[in-house]
Design an enzyme around this catalytic site. Sequence first.
Site, mmCIF file in Angstrom:
data_model
loop_
_atom_site.group_PDB
_atom_site.id
_atom_site.type_symbol
_atom_site.label_atom_id
_atom_site.label_comp_id
_atom_site.label_asym_id
_atom_site.label_seq_id
_atom_site.Cartn_x
_atom_site.Cartn_y
_atom_site.Cartn_z
ATOM 1 C CD GLN A 1 -2.965 -1.135 2.244
ATOM 2 O OE1 GLN A 1 -2.702 -1.749 3.268
ATOM 3 N NE2 GLN A 1 -4.092 -0.456 2.085
ATOM 4 C CG HIS B 1 -1.100 -6.163 5.203
ATOM 5 N ND1 HIS B 1 -1.328 -5.504 6.405
ATOM 6 C CD2 HIS B 1 -2.124 -5.809 4.401
ATOM 7 C CE1 HIS B 1 -2.436 -4.771 6.309
ATOM 8 N NE2 HIS B 1 -2.939 -4.927 5.091
ATOM 9 C CD GLU C 1 -7.790 -6.779 7.685
ATOM 10 O OE1 GLU C 1 -8.201 -6.883 6.518
ATOM 11 O OE2 GLU C 1 -7.850 -5.713 8.330
ATOM 12 C CD GLU D 1 -5.408 -2.624 9.413
ATOM 13 O OE1 GLU D 1 -6.479 -2.345 8.829
ATOM 14 O OE2 GLU D 1 -4.557 -3.393 8.942
ATOM 15 C CD1 TRP E 1 -6.466 -2.922 0.785
ATOM 16 C CD2 TRP E 1 -4.909 -3.874 -0.494
ATOM 17 N NE1 TRP E 1 -5.369 -3.199 1.583
ATOM 18 C CE2 TRP E 1 -4.403 -3.781 0.833
ATOM 19 C CE3 TRP E 1 -4.081 -4.436 -1.474
ATOM 20 C CZ2 TRP E 1 -3.127 -4.241 1.191
ATOM 21 C CZ3 TRP E 1 -2.820 -4.900 -1.124
ATOM 22 C CH2 TRP E 1 -2.360 -4.798 0.190
HETATM 23 O O1 IFM Z 1 -6.387 -0.758 3.921
HETATM 24 C C1 IFM Z 1 -6.902 -1.839 4.627
HETATM 25 C C2 IFM Z 1 -5.798 -2.637 5.273
HETATM 26 O O2 IFM Z 1 -4.861 -3.070 4.348
HETATM 27 C C3 IFM Z 1 -6.367 -3.845 5.973
HETATM 28 N N1 IFM Z 1 -7.463 -3.485 6.847
HETATM 29 C C4 IFM Z 1 -8.478 -2.609 6.338
HETATM 30 C C5 IFM Z 1 -7.854 -1.386 5.699
HETATM 31 C C6 IFM Z 1 -8.960 -0.458 5.154
HETATM 32 O O3 IFM Z 1 -9.709 -1.122 4.196
#
Ligand code: IFM
Length: 456
Positions: A17, A118, A163, A364, A418
Amino acid sequence: MIFPEDFVWGAATASYQIEGAVKEDGRGQSIWDTFCHTPGNVADGDNGDVACDHYHRYRDDIGLMRELRLGAYRFSVAWPRIQPDGEGPINLRGLAFYDRLVDELLAAKISPYVTLYHWDLPQALEDRGGWTNRDTAYRFADYAQAVHDKLGDRVSDWTTLNEPWVAAFLGYGNGVHAPGRRDPAAAMRSAHHLMLGHGLAARRLREAGARSIMLVVNSAPVLTPAQVNDPAAVPSEADAAATRRIHALLTRQFLDPAVYGTYPEEVLAAAGRNGGTDHIQDGDLELINVPIDLIGINYYNPCVVESGPGLPADAAWPGSEDVKFAAVDAPTTAMGWPIVPDGLSRLLVRLSEDYPRVGLMVTENGAAFDDVVEGGRVHDDDRVAYLDGHLREVHRAIEAGADLRGYLVWSLLDNFEWAEGYRRRFGIVHVDYATQTRVPKDSALWYRDVIGRNGL
Ligand code: IFM
């Protein structure tokens, strides 16, 4: 509202990202490179080729973190930088980037929280089946070991997966994420192999002396529409069964095997209806059940469901037949996600009851809004309100007894969101992608002051 003395305050990002530099220093191709360069997959045809150019600007970005008084920075390592083909020799130039990053963080007195996966799987492994292939779990453990061998003398906080639900079910189930496969059986297999990879890697990390090992899940309280506004609302038995099933698929599918070495019956039934359970081999649950120190929670909004007799399963939720995913009556972020701060305290309290021997960390939490730069400032009052509301709930959960160790905002920087590309801005620091100029938003300055006071 003061937080515990040793409460960890920080921010999070992920390799694909923000890093860019996708062809530098021997980095191999990842599934996200392939996915982004396939027309129609990502909004506006965006990709992570340059992103925030953090690979070159990491020193300045750490300078910003220091100004914001962050105590912790959660970042991920790009597996294709370490092993371009997902296995075999280590690419020392790729590893050297994270070596420099860690040294720079430590010099700034910021604790590195390293996430090993990730979502940027080496494409070479996807070509052999990706996470549907059991062998990928073993390759992941080797890669984890290689990263720990290099950084383990300075990094004490390790996360195996970020995740796994998203990686398995959006990647292999509904195809919204890389590798873009749409196959419920592949999604169920992938979820198990991700967990096998977690267990194998966690064991290696532990044996190598890692101080703290964490598994990070995207979790949410699963509520009926009535429960969103009224925690005391009593659902019908059919609605309660729907919430239990979705909670099992979303959260227990990952935390139960990791913490207890079991799968919920709802998950086994979902696998049974989608390709079968043969991929879960004897002894796998023992391999997955390695003691972990922390569960990381990525929370954005609750999951709201009710009984929906006759409805087919949603493509992202194999096993969700007869469940209706409902809308929430609440204000939303630019992602269209409902803002329900007390969902966070409800979730944290529930998880601390269900997994009492494991500490919790919010790894997060944050929001995308349509920010504008005005006179060199970004007045993102909506994000300040979002963060303030959620931090109050974090405090409430601690008061209620949750063993919560820290809070990491998503995200430090605006970045590649994403399938949504760059049009969604989650950062507390604004990024002008044309010039790579960083501007701390009002929320960043507010967060700095929260950290300085250790409270609200
Ligand atoms: O940007 C994502 C992250 O990579 C993983 N958790 C959710 C975020 C927001 O969608």
